[in-house]
Scaffold this active site. Structure first.
Site, PDB file in Angstrom:
ATOM      1  N   GLY A  26       0.469  -9.376 -12.075  1.00 19.53           N
ATOM      2  CA  GLY A  26       1.915  -9.527 -12.160  1.00 19.53           C
ATOM      3  C   GLY A  26       2.290 -10.704 -13.043  1.00 19.53           C
ATOM      4  NE  ARG A  30      -2.639 -13.721 -10.624  1.00 23.34           N
ATOM      5  CZ  ARG A  30      -1.859 -12.904  -9.909  1.00 23.34           C
ATOM      6  NH1 ARG A  30      -2.140 -11.615  -9.816  1.00 23.34           N
ATOM      7  NH2 ARG A  30      -0.820 -13.375  -9.267  1.00 23.34           N
ATOM      8  NE  ARG A  49      12.605  -7.767 -21.809  1.00 23.02           N
ATOM      9  CZ  ARG A  49      13.731  -7.706 -21.089  1.00 23.02           C
ATOM     10  NH1 ARG A  49      13.803  -8.295 -19.918  1.00 23.02           N
ATOM     11  NH2 ARG A  49      14.764  -7.045 -21.537  1.00 23.02           N
ATOM     12  NE  ARG A  93      -0.468  -4.757  -8.067  1.00 25.61           N
ATOM     13  CZ  ARG A  93      -0.046  -6.032  -7.972  1.00 25.61           C
ATOM     14  NH1 ARG A  93       0.017  -6.790  -9.058  1.00 25.61           N
ATOM     15  NH2 ARG A  93       0.304  -6.531  -6.802  1.00 25.61           N
ATOM     16  CB  SER A  96      -1.387 -12.119  -4.915  1.00 23.84           C
ATOM     17  OG  SER A  96      -0.015 -12.064  -5.225  1.00 23.84           O
ATOM     18  CG  ASP A 210       0.891 -14.094   1.868  1.00 24.57           C
ATOM     19  OD1 ASP A 210       0.872 -14.112   0.630  1.00 24.57           O
ATOM     20  OD2 ASP A 210       1.479 -13.218   2.519  1.00 24.57           O
ATOM     21  NE  ARG A 223      -1.787 -19.120  -2.952  1.00 24.80           N
ATOM     22  CZ  ARG A 223      -0.759 -18.388  -2.568  1.00 24.80           C
ATOM     23  NH1 ARG A 223      -0.300 -17.444  -3.339  1.00 24.80           N
ATOM     24  NH2 ARG A 223      -0.184 -18.615  -1.417  1.00 24.80           N
TER      25      ARG A 223
HETATM   26  O1  R1P Z   1       0.534 -11.519  -7.723  1.00 24.20           O
HETATM   27  P1  R1P Z   1       1.198 -10.267  -8.238  1.00 24.20           P
HETATM   28  O2  R1P Z   1       0.266  -9.461  -9.080  1.00 24.20           O
HETATM   29  O3  R1P Z   1       2.491 -10.553  -8.996  1.00 24.20           O
HETATM   30  O4  R1P Z   1       1.572  -9.368  -6.958  1.00 24.20           O
HETATM   31  C1  R1P Z   1       2.397  -9.743  -5.858  1.00 24.20           C
HETATM   32  O5  R1P Z   1       3.093 -10.948  -6.060  1.00 24.20           O
HETATM   33  C2  R1P Z   1       4.486 -10.688  -6.391  1.00 24.20           C
HETATM   34  C3  R1P Z   1       5.345 -11.233  -5.286  1.00 24.20           C
HETATM   35  O6  R1P Z   1       5.180 -12.600  -5.163  1.00 24.20           O
HETATM   36  C4  R1P Z   1       4.617  -9.181  -6.497  1.00 24.20           C
HETATM   37  O7  R1P Z   1       4.454  -8.824  -7.845  1.00 24.20           O
HETATM   38  C5  R1P Z   1       3.478  -8.711  -5.615  1.00 24.20           C
HETATM   39  O8  R1P Z   1       3.043  -7.403  -5.856  1.00 24.20           O
HETATM   40  O1  URA Z   2       4.267  -8.733  -2.352  1.00 21.20           O
HETATM   41  C1  URA Z   2       3.709  -9.603  -1.652  1.00 21.20           C
HETATM   42  C2  URA Z   2       2.672 -10.428  -2.171  1.00 21.20           C
HETATM   43  C3  URA Z   2       2.095 -11.367  -1.346  1.00 21.20           C
HETATM   44  N1  URA Z   2       2.543 -11.497  -0.063  1.00 21.20           N
HETATM   45  C4  URA Z   2       3.527 -10.704   0.417  1.00 21.20           C
HETATM   46  O2  URA Z   2       3.932 -10.826   1.568  1.00 21.20           O
HETATM   47  N2  URA Z   2       4.093  -9.789  -0.388  1.00 21.20           N
END
Ligand code: R1P
Ligand code: URA
Length: 244
Positions: A26, A30, A49, A93, A96, A210, A223
Site C-alpha cells: 500500500g 515500502r 502522485r 500484494r 499489513s 496488530d 514491523r
Molecule cells: O500496509 P498496507 O499495504 O497499506 O495495508 C493496510 O494498511 C492500510 C491501512 O492502514 C490499508 O491499505 C490496509 O490494507
Molecule cells: O486495514 C488494516 C490494516 C491493519 N490493521 C487493521 O486493523 N486494519
C-alpha cells in the site's frame, strides 16, 4: 522531472519499463524500501502522485515494485492499469493487516486464499451471483512452499477486505472471527477480482501488524523485521512466476 506520455491515466511509463511480475505494498515508501534493499540495477518508472514504482533485477530476473495506495478503489486503478496497459501478468500484494483469528499472532505472515468483503467494487461486472475473490493457485502454492523452506510461519486462509479502517460497528470483528477469517485489510478482494476479470494472476501476502482482539501491535523496528520475511516470500514467488 517531466511526466512522460503514457497509455494509462495514473502511471507515466512505457510498457518496457515495467516487469511482468510486480510486488505491490500500500505504502509507496515500502515499495522504495524493497527496491533499495533487494533489487539491483533499479530504475524508477513512476512518480505520478508519488505512487513510486521501480524496476530492477532480483537473482537475474526483472521484477517491479510499486505502491497501490489504500482501499479497493486505489488498488482497482493501479492493478487494472498494470495488467491492461503495461502487460503485467502477476501482482503480489505485500501488505499489513489486523489479526482476527485466535491462532494469528503479530508478526505472522498470512497468505490470502480468498477475501470476503463489504466492497461493492464487483457490482460493475453484473455477475449473476456472488463472485468469489480468490488467489491464483500456483502463486499461492509457491508462496507456501517458499515460506516452509524459509522456516517462516505462514497461515493460509480467508481475509476480510474492508472499506472502513475506522468502523462504527463494534460487532464486525467478532462476526468475521466466527467465520474463520484470519485478518482484516483493505485491498485484496479488489486485486483478486481485477485479476480474475482480466485473466491474470494475483496473490496477497500480509504481515499481521496488530491484533483486533488482543490489542497487541508491533513496534516500528519489529514491523520492519517481520515485513522482511513477507518481502522475501513475495520476491521468491514472483521470481518463480517468471519464465526463463
Ligand atoms: O500496509 P498496507 O499495504 O497499506 O495495508 C493496510 O494498511 C492500510 C491501512 O492502514 C490499508 O491499505 C490496509 O490494507
Ligand atoms: O486495514 C488494516 C490494516 C491493519 N490493521 C487493521 O486493523 N486494519
Amino acid at each position: 522531472m517531466a511526466i512522460k506520455e503514457s497509455p494509462s491515466a495514473s502511471i507515466a511509463a512505457e510498457e518496457s519499463q515495467i516487469a511482468k511480475a510486480v510486488l505491490m505494498p500500500g505504502d509507496p515508501l515500502r515499495a522504495k524500501y524493497v527496491a533499495d534493499h533487494y533489487l539491483e540495477e533499479v530504475v524508477c518508472f513512476n512518480t505520478v502522485r508519488n505512487m513510486l514504482g521501480y524496476t530492477g533485477t532480483y537473482k537475474g530476473k526483472r521484477i517491479s515494485v510499486m505502491g497501490h495506495g489504500m482501499g479497493v478503489p486505489s488498488m482497482g486503478i493501479y492493478s487494472y492499469e498494470l495488467y491492461q496497459f503495461f502487460g503485467v501478468d502477476t501482482i503480489i500484494r505485500i501488505g499489513s493487516a489486523g489479526g482476527i483469528g485466535d491462532d494469528v499472532k503479530v508478526r505472522d505472515v498470512v497468505i490470502a486464499l480468498g477475501a470476503s468483503t463489504n466492497s461493492h467494487f464487483a457490482d460493475q461486472y453484473r455477475f449473476p451471483g456472488q463472485l468469489c475473490a480468490t488467489a491464483d493457485f500456483r502463486l499461492l502454492r509457491d508462496a507456501v512452499e517458499t515460506a516452509e523452506a524459509m522456516g517462516v510461519r505462514a497461515d493460509v486462509g480467508q481475509v476480510f477486505t474492508a472499506d472502513q479502517f475506522y468502523n462504527d460497528n463494534p460487532d464486525a470483528g467478532a462476526m468475521y472471527r466466527k467465520f474463520g477469517i484470519l485478518a482484516l485489510e483493505m485491498e485484496t478482494a479488489g486485486l483478486y477480482w481485477t485479476a480474475q476479470r482480466l485473466g491474470k494472476r494475483a496473490l496477497s501476502l500480509l504481515t499481521i501488524s496488530d491484533h483486533i482482539f488482543t490489542g497487541e501491535s508491533l513496534s516500528a523496528q519489529e514491523r520492519q523485521d517481520s515485513f522482511h520475511e513477507m518481502m522475501e516470500i513475495a520476491l521468491e514467488t514472483a521470481w518463480k512466476s517468471l519464465e526463463g
